[in-house]
Each structure stands twice: as C-alpha cells, then as structure tokens.
Design an enzyme around this catalytic site. Structure first.
Site, PDB file in Angstrom:
ATOM      1  CG  PHE A 180      13.430  83.557-107.208  1.00  0.00           C
ATOM      2  CD1 PHE A 180      14.556  83.619-106.398  1.00  0.00           C
ATOM      3  CD2 PHE A 180      12.224  83.193-106.629  1.00  0.00           C
ATOM      4  CE1 PHE A 180      14.475  83.336-105.048  1.00  0.00           C
ATOM      5  CE2 PHE A 180      12.139  82.903-105.274  1.00  0.00           C
ATOM      6  CZ  PHE A 180      13.263  82.986-104.480  1.00  0.00           C
ATOM      7  CG  ASP A 186       9.537  89.010-110.514  1.00  0.00           C
ATOM      8  OD1 ASP A 186       9.952  89.930-109.782  1.00  0.00           O
ATOM      9  OD2 ASP A 186       9.315  87.860-110.095  1.00  0.00           O
ATOM     10  CE1 TYR A 211      11.725  88.982-100.025  1.00  0.00           C
ATOM     11  CE2 TYR A 211       9.335  89.070 -99.859  1.00  0.00           C
ATOM     12  CZ  TYR A 211      10.475  88.481-100.349  1.00  0.00           C
ATOM     13  OH  TYR A 211      10.380  87.384-101.175  1.00  0.00           O
ATOM     14  CE  LYS A 212      13.756  89.258-103.095  1.00  0.00           C
ATOM     15  NZ  LYS A 212      13.355  88.534-104.302  1.00  0.00           N
ATOM     16  NE  ARG A 217      21.635  86.941-103.969  1.00  0.00           N
ATOM     17  CZ  ARG A 217      20.307  86.948-103.913  1.00  0.00           C
ATOM     18  NH1 ARG A 217      19.589  87.001-105.009  1.00  0.00           N
ATOM     19  NH2 ARG A 217      19.678  86.896-102.761  1.00  0.00           N
TER      20      ARG A 217
END
Ligand SMILES: *Cc1c(COP(=O)(O)O)cnc(C)c1O
Length: 413
Positions: free
Chosen positions: A127, A198, A223-224, A372
């Site tokens: 990312f 991560d 927030y995921k 995704r």
C-alpha cells in the site's frame, strides 16, 4: 453447473454461530456490503456512545472529563483491548494517530536501534503510504539509508546482514496474499534486523500472534476489520523488550515522562505512552471502542473459519457462474496463504465494480485492474455470497457494465 443453491447458503446461515453479531451493525436494507476491508460497518452502539460523549462528557463535564471520564487513559485502554486481538500483551499497544504516522515513528526507532545498517526491506507493491512514509523519513534523516524494494517471492533472499529493518504488510491490500509472519521474523532476527508488521488487513480478520512470532513492532488501522469508524485512530505495538530503547521522532508533550510537569526539555516516557504525540481525538476513540468491544466478544478462530468459508464459496461460485467472462483470481487459492478478501483481475474491473455497486453489491476497485471483495464474518451472511455472485452473473451476461455511467471515473475507487 454447480451443486449449490440459495437454500444451501440459507442453511449455512441458520447454523452459523456468529450469525447474531450481524444485528449489532447498521447495514442498509438490501445492500450486500463486501468492503469492510476498506471501511467497516457501523456498530449500532456507536450512536449511543457518541451521543453520551458529546452530551454528557463534553457538554456537561467539559474539561473535568480528562479525569472524571478517564479521557486521559482512553487511548491506552483501547490499546490493551486491541492487544487481545493481535497476540500482544498489556502495555504493548497504543491507539493513536494514523497508520502512516505510526509507521514513520516505528521506522525511525528501528533505524536508530541499528545505526550501522542502512537498508530497509519493503514490498514495492505494498500500500503506497507505507512506502511513501519510508521515503520521506530517509530523506529527512539524510544519513544514506536506502529502501530495497522487492516482491513476496524475494523477501527471504533480501534479508541480508546489511538490513536494519524489514517493514512488511502481513496481508497484501490488493491480492490478499498472507505472509508467513513467524518465518520472516525469524529470518530477520537471524540476520540481526528488526521487523515492523503492518496489520491493516489482519487485525480483526484473522488470528495474529505478535508475541508468539517474537515480533518487534507492529501497527494497523482502526477503520477496516475493527469497525472503528471513518478515519478512526490507528494502533501501534512496541514489544515490551524494546520499550525505552529508542525514542519515537514526534516528541510531543503526550509522550513525555511527565506531561503535566511542563518541563522545558523532552524526556521520553519509557513505556507505550511514549508513542503518543498530542491530544487524542476523544470522539473518534469513543467510537473505535464500540468496534473493538464487539470483536473482543467474538472468537477469533471462529471468525477466521467463517471468513475462509465465505471466501472459498465466493471463489467457487464465480468460477461456476461467471466462467468465460474474463475474471482471473488474483488471491491465493490456499487458505493458509490468504487474508479475508478475494480479488479478481479483469480488464473492465472499474466499470464492473460500478455496475455491481449500482446493483447494491459494494466492493471496490484498485487500479489498474483489480476488483476486491472483503469478507467480514461478523456481519456478512453466507446467502450474501450467493446473491452477490448472482448479481455479478447478471451484469456479465447482459453486459450491463458497458453503460456510460459505469465508465466515469470517481474520486475514490
Ligand atoms: C489501509 C492501509 C493504510 C492506511 O493508512 P492511513 O494512514 O490510515 O490512511 C496503510 N497501509 C496499509 C497497508 C493499508 O492497508
């Protein structure tokens, strides 16, 4: 065509031990939400919690809330709760700032702890913010560090004796590929390097055992899969054995040994509080706690088992019902090699995803060609897998993605 039917999936739902968690989330009628890997759904408890924090804690108690309502310790209290989800101990995790900022702090600390080494190993396709932050940091430091960008096949070979730190994301954001945390950490330690993990796409999605893997540092977002709300504070993990051995670079007053002594000079707190920089966003932390609390009541092993089943069925159904439409699986087929998402590459991925969203199946698109789908066992049903694939089949068979409105670029994909 396939041995499956809608009833087969309804039956799985009726026997699903996690099924009742769905009632704890706000989910729009008719929507199949397969994007909890980007922004988790809202826990219903968040509404009441926000109202209470705003009206009573802020509105009535005002500044006394720092003591009276324990605002001062909220960030570390949440860190201790997240610790249970990622195999960390009490006092090893803090919630604060954004993911990218926390990576910056940890990279800087790790480089300070290996002053004679100049190499950072990272995945080039990670990312982007992780790579951008590392590039910004070494420019700022100006001490001749360099980043060795590699891809997953070459990670082990890249960990040589000149490496200061290996900084990797455990589950790849595009493909969902899962790295072997234990083996890589071991290899890095053998070479004398430190490792930063991560956990953005791992925390809350699969069992993580940081201390079992002897991890040095880790971070992730709230927030995921943790369902902590848009822009929720991130978390940061520093193994107990490293606390006090390095100072994070953003030396604000909240990381000071005694913030309310108001001393002239910085003195780092030699515990996890040092990871703080400034005043924490109390409203955001309060909402984040709602998401964490739900996860802490669920069994991570059951979550993982359901996640693997949801993903397997999704892959099987796309293969059975959307064959010949140009999808190729970008996620590893093997369970022990993937996180909680399924990605396909397709030339028309963007338009197909727009058509799916219009049909109330929400996933996302990652340039140049990946669609995704995140599977969040706490609120995704087995029947959702069936319904999502049937809607995808309809879009492909009738070329619905070709409509002009599905081919107009949006700001956020
Ligand atoms: C989601 C994600 C981020 C997000 O970074 P923010 O600073 O929270 O915007 C960073 N890294 C990875 C690997 C991610 O998946």
């Amino acid at each position: 065509m396939s041995e499956y039917s809608r009833d087969f999936f309804l039956d799985l739902d009726s026997r699903d031990k996690l099924a009742s968690f769905r009632d704890e989330f706000c989910l729009p009628e008719g929507m199949i939400y397969l994007d909890g890997n980007s922004l988790g759904a809202m826990p219903l408890s968040a509404k009441k919690r926000v109202a209470d924090v705003v009206e009573r804690e802020w509105g009535q108690d005002l500044i006394t809330s720092w003591n009276k309502n324990s605002w001062f310790h909220l960030a570390e209290k949440l860190g201790d709760k997240i610790a249970r989800l990622i195999g960390a101990g009490l006092g090893e995790v803090m919630t604060c700032d954004a993911t990218g900022l926390n990576l910056y702090k940890l990279l800087s600390m790790a480089l300070d702890m290996r002053p004679d080494r100049k190499v950072i190993v990272m995945e080039g396709s990670n990312f982007p913010t992780d790579n951008y932050m590392a590039q910004g940091l070494i420019k700022q430091l100006g001490r001749g560090h360099q980043i060795r960008f590699i891809e997953k096949e070459d990670i082990m070979d890249a960990i040589t004796e000149d490496v200061a730190v290996v900084s990797l994301t455990q589950v790849h954001y595009k493909t969902g590929h899962l790295l072997d945390m234990k083996a890589i950490t071991e290899k890095a330690h053998e070479a004398g390097a430190l490792v930063i993990w991560d956990l953005c796409h791992s925390a809350g999605a699969l069992p993580v055992d940081l201390n079992g893997c002897n991890a040095d540092f880790a971070l992730g977002c709230g927030y995921k899969y943790i369902n902590g709300g848009p822009g929720a504070p991130a978390f940061i993990f520093v193994a107990m054995r490293h606390q006090g051995n390095a100072t994070q670079p953003l030396t604000g007053w909240w990381g000071h040994e005694a913030p309310f002594a108001f001393e002239q000079d910085y003195r780092p707190a030699n515990n996890i509080r040092q990871m703080l920089t400034g005043t924490q966003p109390i409203l955001s932390l309060a909402v984040l706690e709602c998401g964490i609390d739900i996860l802490c009541r669920a069994d991570m092993v059951e979550i993982h088992e359901k996640s693997m089943n949801l993903c397997d069925y999704f892959i099987d159904l796309v293969k059975a019902y959307c064959a010949g439409h140009g999808f190729s699986l970008a996620t590893p087929r093997r369970r022990d090699e993937r996180g909680s998402q399924v990605s396909f590459s397709h030339e028309q991925g963007f338009a197909i995803m727009q058509a799916l969203i219009a049909a109330k199946v929400v996933g996302d698109f990652r340039a140049p060609d990946i669609i995704r789908f995140g599977f969040t066992p706490l609120y995704t049903r087995f029947v959702d897998v069936w319904d999502a694939v049937m809607r995808l089949k309809n879009i492909m068979e009738n070329d619905l993605w070709q409509k002009p409105e599905y081919n107009q670029l949006t700001d956020v994909t």
